[in-house]
Design a protein around this motif. Structure first.
Motif, PDB file in Angstrom:
ATOM      1  N   VAL A 175      30.633 -29.781 -43.185  1.00 17.16           N
ATOM      2  CA  VAL A 175      31.348 -30.887 -42.548  1.00 17.16           C
ATOM      3  C   VAL A 175      32.112 -30.317 -41.349  1.00 17.16           C
ATOM      4  CG1 VAL A 175      33.161 -32.616 -42.829  1.00 17.16           C
ATOM      5  CG2 VAL A 175      31.530 -32.195 -44.690  1.00 17.16           C
ATOM      6  N   ALA A 176      31.738 -30.784 -40.167  1.00 21.58           N
ATOM      7  CA  ALA A 176      32.456 -30.388 -38.954  1.00 21.58           C
ATOM      8  C   ALA A 176      33.624 -31.345 -38.767  1.00 21.58           C
ATOM      9  CB  ALA A 176      31.512 -30.451 -37.754  1.00 21.58           C
ATOM     10  N   LEU A 177      34.823 -30.812 -38.735  1.00 17.65           N
ATOM     11  CA  LEU A 177      36.003 -31.667 -38.605  1.00 17.65           C
ATOM     12  C   LEU A 177      36.259 -31.986 -37.139  1.00 17.65           C
ATOM     13  CD1 LEU A 177      38.347 -30.019 -41.250  1.00 17.65           C
ATOM     14  CD2 LEU A 177      37.136 -32.211 -41.408  1.00 17.65           C
ATOM     15  N   LEU A 178      36.527 -33.256 -36.869  1.00 16.14           N
ATOM     16  CA  LEU A 178      36.731 -33.690 -35.492  1.00 16.14           C
ATOM     17  C   LEU A 178      38.201 -33.671 -35.095  1.00 16.14           C
ATOM     18  CD1 LEU A 178      34.300 -36.752 -35.626  1.00 16.14           C
ATOM     19  CD2 LEU A 178      33.806 -34.452 -34.819  1.00 16.14           C
ATOM     20  N   ARG A 179      39.077 -33.705 -36.084  1.00 16.82           N
ATOM     21  CA  ARG A 179      40.519 -33.697 -35.818  1.00 16.82           C
ATOM     22  C   ARG A 179      41.231 -33.262 -37.089  1.00 16.82           C
ATOM     23  NH1 ARG A 179      42.118 -39.278 -37.707  1.00 16.82           N
ATOM     24  NH2 ARG A 179      40.146 -40.359 -38.010  1.00 16.82           N
ATOM     25  N   ALA A 231      36.109 -41.647 -37.272  1.00 20.58           N
ATOM     26  CA  ALA A 231      35.392 -40.501 -37.840  1.00 20.58           C
ATOM     27  C   ALA A 231      36.300 -39.280 -37.911  1.00 20.58           C
ATOM     28  CB  ALA A 231      34.155 -40.197 -37.012  1.00 20.58           C
ATOM     29  N   LEU A 232      36.281 -38.651 -39.068  1.00 26.31           N
ATOM     30  CA  LEU A 232      37.099 -37.457 -39.286  1.00 26.31           C
ATOM     31  C   LEU A 232      36.217 -36.220 -39.340  1.00 26.31           C
ATOM     32  CD1 LEU A 232      39.910 -36.366 -39.982  1.00 26.31           C
ATOM     33  CD2 LEU A 232      39.489 -37.008 -42.358  1.00 26.31           C
ATOM     34  N   GLY A 233      34.997 -36.409 -39.829  1.00 23.01           N
ATOM     35  CA  GLY A 233      34.073 -35.282 -39.926  1.00 23.01           C
ATOM     36  C   GLY A 233      32.640 -35.755 -39.820  1.00 23.01           C
ATOM     37  N   CYS A 267      28.447 -39.588 -39.910  1.00 23.95           N
ATOM     38  CA  CYS A 267      29.870 -39.517 -40.194  1.00 23.95           C
ATOM     39  C   CYS A 267      30.041 -39.267 -41.692  1.00 23.95           C
ATOM     40  CB  CYS A 267      30.515 -40.831 -39.776  1.00 23.95           C
ATOM     41  SG  CYS A 267      32.233 -40.950 -40.224  1.00 23.95           S
ATOM     42  N   SER A 268      30.577 -38.092 -42.052  1.00 20.97           N
ATOM     43  CA  SER A 268      30.686 -37.748 -43.476  1.00 20.97           C
ATOM     44  C   SER A 268      32.114 -37.881 -43.992  1.00 20.97           C
ATOM     45  CB  SER A 268      30.164 -36.333 -43.719  1.00 20.97           C
ATOM     46  OG  SER A 268      30.746 -35.427 -42.815  1.00 20.97           O
ATOM     47  N   ALA A 269      33.058 -38.180 -43.100  1.00 24.93           N
ATOM     48  CA  ALA A 269      34.434 -38.444 -43.539  1.00 24.93           C
ATOM     49  C   ALA A 269      35.096 -39.363 -42.524  1.00 24.93           C
ATOM     50  CB  ALA A 269      35.226 -37.143 -43.673  1.00 24.93           C
ATOM     51  N   VAL A 270      35.853 -40.313 -43.024  1.00 23.14           N
ATOM     52  CA  VAL A 270      36.610 -41.214 -42.141  1.00 23.14           C
ATOM     53  C   VAL A 270      38.072 -41.213 -42.571  1.00 23.14           C
ATOM     54  CG1 VAL A 270      34.796 -42.846 -41.479  1.00 23.14           C
ATOM     55  CG2 VAL A 270      36.036 -43.190 -43.620  1.00 23.14           C
ATOM     56  N   ALA A 271      38.943 -41.564 -41.647  1.00 20.39           N
ATOM     57  CA  ALA A 271      40.359 -41.689 -41.993  1.00 20.39           C
ATOM     58  C   ALA A 271      41.018 -42.690 -41.054  1.00 20.39           C
ATOM     59  CB  ALA A 271      41.067 -40.339 -41.887  1.00 20.39           C
ATOM     60  N   ARG A 272      41.922 -43.468 -41.624  1.00 19.54           N
ATOM     61  CA  ARG A 272      42.760 -44.356 -40.824  1.00 19.54           C
ATOM     62  C   ARG A 272      44.068 -44.517 -41.580  1.00 19.54           C
ATOM     63  NH1 ARG A 272      40.767 -50.354 -39.655  1.00 19.54           N
ATOM     64  NH2 ARG A 272      41.661 -50.716 -41.707  1.00 19.54           N
TER      65      ARG A 272
END
Lengths: 266, 216
Positions: B127-131, B161-163, B172-177
């Motif tokens: 999982v590449a983290l975007l932030r 998208a988080l990851g 998109c393998s992870a989301v966050a809000r």
């Protein structure tokens, strides 16, 4: 990139690991719960329990073993052996298995694959296949055998590749391909068989039977086109650690999961 | 010392892998409650929505148990929330898997993984983290997690998208809000790295607990 998985397989009879497992520390080498935890710490990507208990009582014990293992195992656990009905599968999944593997029962009642997939999702349903090379066949063919706990098992007349394709159509989410010719020889997996099955199906294929050294694991992936390798003796007898296997594969360009540091060791 | 432990609820809607999520939380010292009681959801300090199975069956099960509105409400309030696998997919509006609408909490749709690769996507992937995100604290970008799925969520708003993960397609393998986080992979099956995510999530609950609860 999706990592190729390394999966130690433990044969369990009435709650005890059979086939001698050699251990370096004082832990109970015959306890599947301890061994599963050990392989988890070593970096195994998944653990398989294969129940060889002949009795209903033994299978009841297996559910308890799975439940106790699931309390402390935070990687996938697959369980096979003796599962004949959707209810058998349900009990094993409820005990904490992530996947169930069926073999003889699927040959006898192919609908079991679809029933299991409908009830639990196809990702839960693994088809295990024991195969024997048809003598003199060219190109090579393999026949599926059942009841392989005893001797060479029983012939089915099913072609291994055709059976794999059909099982996937019926709902199998993964195929474990075991070569009875290679099993126990430590001379390497049957690469022709692996490649034939892997190219024929659209689900992951797990190589089983024949691993004697790390090059065999590499060949199963690179030449057999397997998505995962299952092995017993080479890990149980401590010929190699899981970490060594991963290092070997990584050096040859195979994507593997790096062995993580447990959170207590930070 | 806290007088009352923050209650964490694992939503039971008849789907698989509830126990494994609960066991992972227990291993980290929490006492999760596995329940389908809508009132328990609304009282919870944190909620985990696990999931294995198909989106249509899952939505039918959530509706039957009258859990859809409570889920929307607690997410609107900002209750810490963790969706896992199907529990992430259900947050979107629609799914290619089934005509039945999903929860519609996040804009976007759920798509089938492209052909040509083995499906389900099963095994460990990076999982590449975007932030940065508090739930991924001390988890390096590129860490491996365990995936088992044939569909993936595609947020309409890229900033959710988080990851991301590569499997034929970069999905998109992870989301966050806000306090909502969801992963396509299974932290409870991802060894120590996965447990760390839940540990971080539990820490988030403790931080949230210090805040007054407007609805009490």
């Amino acid at each position: 990139m999706l990592a190729k998985r390394i999966i130690p397989c433990l044969d369990v009879d009435a709650g005890r690991v059979v086939k001698g497992v050699r251990f370096l520390d004082h832990r109970d080498a015959g306890d599947p719960v301890e061994l599963a935890a050990f392989y988890d710490r070593e970096g195994a990507d998944e653990v398989v329990f294969y129940d060889i208990s002949a009795s209903a009582q033994g299978r009841g014990i297996m559910r308890d073993v799975v439940a106790r293992t699931a309390e402390q195992l935070f990687i996938p656990l697959a369980v096979g052996g003796g599962l004949r009905t959707v209810q058998d599968m349900r009990l094993m999944l409820k005990a904490g298995a992530d996947k169930v593997s069926i073999n003889t029962a699927a040959v006898q009642n192919p609908d079991l694959i679809g029933q299991g997939a409908a009830a639990f999702g196809r990702q839960c349903i693994v088809l295990g296949m024991d195969t024997l090379r048809v003598p003199g066949s060219s190109p090579p063919r393999w026949e599926v055998r059942t009841h392989t706990g005893r001797g060479g098992g029983r012939p089915t007349g099913l072609d291994a590749v055709e059976w794999a394709v059909r099982a996937v159509e019926l709902g199998a989410g993964e195929i474990v391909v075991n070569s009875m010719d290679a099993d126990g020889t430590q001379q390497g997996y049957d690469l022709d068989l692996l490649r034939a099955v892997s190219r024929a199906v659209s689900v992951p294929v797990v190589a089983s039977g024949g691993a004697g050294d790390l090059e065999h694991l590499y060949q199963a992936i690179a030449l057999g086109e397997a998505d995962a390798v299952l092995a017993a003796s080479i890990f149980h007898f401590r010929l190699y650690s899981i970490a060594q296997a991963k290092e070997y594969l990584a050096q040859r360009g195979v994507p593997v999961r790096r062995v993580p540091v447990p959170s207590g060791d930070r | 010392m806290r007088a009352v432990e923050p209650e964490i609820v694992v939503v039971d809607y008849g789907a698989g892998n509830l126990r494994s999520v609960a066991k992972a939380l227990e291993r980290l010292g929490a006492s999760p409650r596995v329940t389908s009681d809508p009132r328990a959801l609304l009282r919870a300090r944190g909620v985990v929505l696990p999931g294995v199975g198909s989106s249509g069956t899952a939505m039918a099960a959530l509706e039957e148990r009258r859990l859809v509105e409570p889920l929307r409400e607690l997410m609107a309030r900002g209750t810490p929330f963790f969706g896992v696998c199907l529990g992430m997919q259900l947050l979107f509006q629609t799914s290619e898997e089934d005509p039945r609408p999903c929860l519609g909490i996040l804009p976007g749709r759920v798509r089938r993984l492209p052909g040509g690769l083995k499906v389900p996507h099963m095994g460990w992937n990076q999982v590449a983290l975007l932030r940065p995100h508090p739930v991924f604290q001390d988890v390096p970008s590129g860490s491996e997690f365990y995936f088992v799925h044939s569909y993936y969520g595609e947020p309409a708003d890229a900033s959710l998208a988080l990851g991301t993960t590569d499997y034929g397609v970069t999905f998109c393998s992870a989301v966050a809000r806000g306090n909502l986080v969801a992963t396509q992979f299974h932290p409870e099956k991802s060894g120590p790295t996965g447990l760390r995510l839940y540990e971080n999530f539990l820490r988030l609950l403790v931080l949230e607990e210090a805040r007054p609860l407007p609805w009490r």
